[in-house]
Motif scaffolding. Structure first.
Motif, PDB file in Angstrom:
ATOM      1  N   LEU A  49      98.209  80.511 -28.071  1.00 24.94           N
ATOM      2  CA  LEU A  49      98.645  80.095 -26.734  1.00 24.94           C
ATOM      3  C   LEU A  49      99.891  80.841 -26.286  1.00 24.94           C
ATOM      4  O   LEU A  49     100.098  81.064 -25.086  1.00 24.94           O
ATOM      5  CB  LEU A  49      98.903  78.576 -26.706  1.00 24.94           C
ATOM      6  CG  LEU A  49      97.656  77.689 -26.581  1.00 24.94           C
ATOM      7  CD1 LEU A  49      98.006  76.245 -26.877  1.00 24.94           C
ATOM      8  CD2 LEU A  49      97.065  77.807 -25.181  1.00 24.94           C
ATOM      9  N   HIS A  50     100.746  81.218 -27.256  1.00 28.99           N
ATOM     10  CA  HIS A  50     101.932  82.005 -26.918  1.00 28.99           C
ATOM     11  C   HIS A  50     101.550  83.437 -26.549  1.00 28.99           C
ATOM     12  O   HIS A  50     102.240  84.091 -25.761  1.00 28.99           O
ATOM     13  CB  HIS A  50     102.920  82.024 -28.083  1.00 28.99           C
ATOM     14  CG  HIS A  50     103.644  80.725 -28.268  1.00 28.99           C
ATOM     15  ND1 HIS A  50     104.482  80.203 -27.317  1.00 28.99           N
ATOM     16  CD2 HIS A  50     103.643  79.836 -29.295  1.00 28.99           C
ATOM     17  CE1 HIS A  50     104.979  79.051 -27.752  1.00 28.99           C
ATOM     18  NE2 HIS A  50     104.478  78.797 -28.947  1.00 28.99           N
ATOM     19  N   ILE A  51     100.457  83.920 -27.111  1.00 29.64           N
ATOM     20  CA  ILE A  51     100.017  85.299 -26.854  1.00 29.64           C
ATOM     21  C   ILE A  51      99.307  85.398 -25.507  1.00 29.64           C
ATOM     22  O   ILE A  51      99.591  86.275 -24.692  1.00 29.64           O
ATOM     23  CB  ILE A  51      99.085  85.783 -27.988  1.00 29.64           C
ATOM     24  CG1 ILE A  51      99.834  85.770 -29.325  1.00 29.64           C
ATOM     25  CG2 ILE A  51      98.516  87.174 -27.677  1.00 29.64           C
ATOM     26  CD1 ILE A  51      98.934  85.993 -30.531  1.00 29.64           C
ATOM     27  N   GLU A  52      98.368  84.479 -25.263  1.00 31.62           N
ATOM     28  CA  GLU A  52      97.596  84.504 -24.021  1.00 31.62           C
ATOM     29  C   GLU A  52      97.123  83.092 -23.697  1.00 31.62           C
ATOM     30  O   GLU A  52      96.529  82.417 -24.542  1.00 31.62           O
ATOM     31  CB  GLU A  52      96.383  85.440 -24.155  1.00 31.62           C
ATOM     32  CG  GLU A  52      95.559  85.526 -22.892  1.00 31.62           C
ATOM     33  CD  GLU A  52      94.299  86.353 -23.068  1.00 31.62           C
ATOM     34  OE1 GLU A  52      93.592  86.573 -22.064  1.00 31.62           O
ATOM     35  OE2 GLU A  52      94.007  86.771 -24.213  1.00 31.62           O
ATOM     36  N   ARG A  53      97.391  82.681 -22.492  1.00 30.82           N
ATOM     37  CA  ARG A  53      96.977  81.330 -22.080  1.00 30.82           C
ATOM     38  C   ARG A  53      95.510  81.347 -21.655  1.00 30.82           C
ATOM     39  O   ARG A  53      95.144  82.070 -20.739  1.00 30.82           O
ATOM     40  CB  ARG A  53      97.839  80.846 -20.915  1.00 30.82           C
ATOM     41  CG  ARG A  53      97.587  79.403 -20.505  1.00 30.82           C
ATOM     42  CD  ARG A  53      98.424  79.086 -19.269  1.00 30.82           C
ATOM     43  NE  ARG A  53      98.334  77.689 -18.873  1.00 30.82           N
ATOM     44  CZ  ARG A  53      97.347  77.161 -18.143  1.00 30.82           C
ATOM     45  NH1 ARG A  53      96.334  77.919 -17.761  1.00 30.82           N
ATOM     46  NH2 ARG A  53      97.363  75.889 -17.804  1.00 30.82           N
ATOM     47  N   PRO A  54      94.648  80.554 -22.318  1.00 34.46           N
ATOM     48  CA  PRO A  54      93.235  80.486 -21.911  1.00 34.46           C
ATOM     49  C   PRO A  54      93.078  79.580 -20.689  1.00 34.46           C
ATOM     50  O   PRO A  54      94.054  78.992 -20.207  1.00 34.46           O
ATOM     51  CB  PRO A  54      92.559  79.879 -23.140  1.00 34.46           C
ATOM     52  CG  PRO A  54      93.617  78.983 -23.712  1.00 34.46           C
ATOM     53  CD  PRO A  54      94.936  79.676 -23.463  1.00 34.46           C
ATOM     54  N   GLN A  55      91.863  79.444 -20.214  1.00 33.42           N
ATOM     55  CA  GLN A  55      91.600  78.535 -19.095  1.00 33.42           C
ATOM     56  C   GLN A  55      91.107  77.174 -19.573  1.00 33.42           C
ATOM     57  O   GLN A  55      91.057  76.220 -18.799  1.00 33.42           O
ATOM     58  CB  GLN A  55      90.579  79.167 -18.140  1.00 33.42           C
ATOM     59  CG  GLN A  55      91.205  80.271 -17.294  1.00 33.42           C
ATOM     60  CD  GLN A  55      90.193  81.260 -16.781  1.00 33.42           C
ATOM     61  OE1 GLN A  55      89.842  82.217 -17.445  1.00 33.42           O
ATOM     62  NE2 GLN A  55      89.702  81.036 -15.581  1.00 33.42           N
TER      63      GLN A  55
END
Length: 462
Positions: A49-55
């Motif tokens: 979640l810190h790397i890339e926020r999903p939907q």
């Protein structure tokens, strides 16, 4: 060759410590068109979640280390608008049910139905989609005010665009609050008349004694207090489009005169012996059943057939529920500036409540509910409790004190002038104001006492 304008596949974060289940979910969801990141623990999910926020996050409840409920709590603290779906075995159902009360989008028990899972994911994504991502590509300029991705609305808009290129009269049907005026504006924007005026008049909101003068104009001396010539709305809309809203409320005497205007393409101002040519495209709108009104002799059949060359019917909001999150977020961002608020959106459970509400008042009611929560919200993310409160209360329009006073003042003056038959001295006496002040108030609200006199009314309607 890929389409550079195609929307990116929604990104899902899937969490399960069972390697076979993780592989199965990844394969199924990838085949369904999603981009999937798969991890085996809550700790790995938080790192991701810190790397890339999903939907959307799809997580098993039973995990080594932190369980799925603890993961949800951390996601809720850091990303309150991110929807979470939990997968649970029977033994953890009570915990999952409790989690839904705290904001988990939903939970599914193992073994789960694959199609059911895809349906829940699609629903969660639609509820959390921001308004600006509502349509594939930017909406065309002519329909930019209409926020929708509903197939029902797409059909209506396709028909509207086709009819816009002709000069055929259009009758817009639909419940109150479905957006008939916005659709009329869109038709005007898509037509060859777009550079000319678009004028809307609500036939049910103007007193009967004033409506003829408003539509067709009057000449100086046509009745008491007609001190200048007045150009009517038909002349003001010349070359453009005139929307006759709530046409079903038009008085019978005026229906005859409107029919004559439509047939002859000329208007005759009240008190004038001269007719003036007009070139106006007519769009009419109503929430009434005009067929029933004709059967009851309340609406002229010959006028109905003149207006009803093409009919477009707007669906109620309850029949285009996929548009509710888009509209709610659009209204929220639009109103945040008005109230000086920094609002980022709705909590997932708040959007669920909006999406499942009945909406008897349609889009107008939704706007009023969003305005109420916008005015009262103290947090960037609108909570469920505030939405529930707004849904329970009558959805009245939120007015500023100045706007409410202005509206009351005008209605009060109109009521007094009706009561006194347009006698300013009597009206001023009832209001406990001197005549000079009363005239000033009438001027402020554009009211002419002659319109309320019995003889003036008679001259308007003969």
């Amino acid at each position: 060759m890929t389409d550079s304008h195609a929307p990116a596949a929604p990104h899902l974060l899937v969490v399960d410590d069972d390697a076979d289940m993780l592989r199965l979910l990844t394969m199924r969801l990838t085949a369904a068109g999603y981009r999937v990141t798969a991890v085996a623990s809550a700790e790995a999910a938080l790192t991701q979640l810190h790397i890339e926020r999903p939907q959307l996050v799809l997580s098993d409840v039973r995990l080594p280390g932190k369980d799925g409920l603890a993961l949800f709590n951390e996601i809720r603290a850091q990303h309150p608008s991110l929807p979470v779906i939990l997968l649970t075995a029977h033994g953890t159902i009570p915990d999952a049910v409790e989690a839904t009360e705290r904001g988990v989008f939903t939970y599914l028990t193992k073994p789960f139905d694959g199609k059911g899972l895809e349906g829940k994911i699609a629903q969660a994504l639609s509820l959390s989609a921001p308004a600006h991502a509502a349509q594939r590509g930017s909406p065309e300029a002519w329909q930019h005010q209409i926020i929708s991705r509903s197939s029902r609305m797409a059909e209506v808009l396709a028909e509207a665009r086709m009819v816009a290129h002709s000069d055929a009269s259009v009758l817009l049907r639909g419940e109150s609050g479905t957006g008939k005026e916005l659709l009329a504006q869109a038709i005007h924007q898509a037509s060859a008349r777009t550079a000319k005026p678009f004028i809307a008049v609500n036939c049910g909101a103007i007193p009967e004694a004033l409506l003829e003068s408003e539509l067709f104009g009057h000449v100086k001396g046509a009745f008491t207090d007609a001190v200048t010539n007045h150009k009517g709305l038909f002349q003001a809309a010349d070359g453009g489009t005139l929307l006759l809203d709530e046409i079903g409320d038009m008085p019978p005497a005026l229906q005859v005169k409107l029919l004559r205007v439509l047939q002859e393409r000329v208007v005759r101002p009240v008190g004038s012996s001269q007719s003036i040519p007009v070139d106006v495209r007519i769009i009419s709108a109503t929430h009434r059943d005009l067929d029933a009104a004709m059967a009851d002799s309340e609406f002229r059949a010959d006028l109905y057939y003149r207006l009803n060359v093409v009919t477009l019917t707007l669906p109620p909001l309850a029949e285009r529920r996929e548009d509710i999150p888009l509209l709610a977020n659009h209204f929220l961002h639009k109103l945040a500036g008005k109230y000086g608020k920094r609002l980022s959106g709705f909590a997932p459970e708040a959007l669920k409540a909006l999406n499942t509400a009945a909406w008897p008042g349609n889009v107008r009611q939704l706007f009023n509910v969003v305005e109420q929560v916008c005015a009262l919200s103290t947090t960037p993310l609108v909570p469920l409790a505030l939405v529930q409160r707004a849904l329970r209360s009558p959805s009245v329009q939120v007015l500023s004190f100045a706007e409410a006073r202005q509206r009351f003042e005008r209605d009060y003056l109109v009521g007094l002038l009706k009561l006194t038959d347009g006698n300013v001295a009597d009206a001023a006496r009832l209001a406990d104001r001197n005549r000079t002040e009363f005239y000033r108030l009438m001027q402020k609200h554009g009211l002419t006492p002659g319109h309320f006199k019995a003889d003036g009314a008679g001259s308007l309607l003969n």
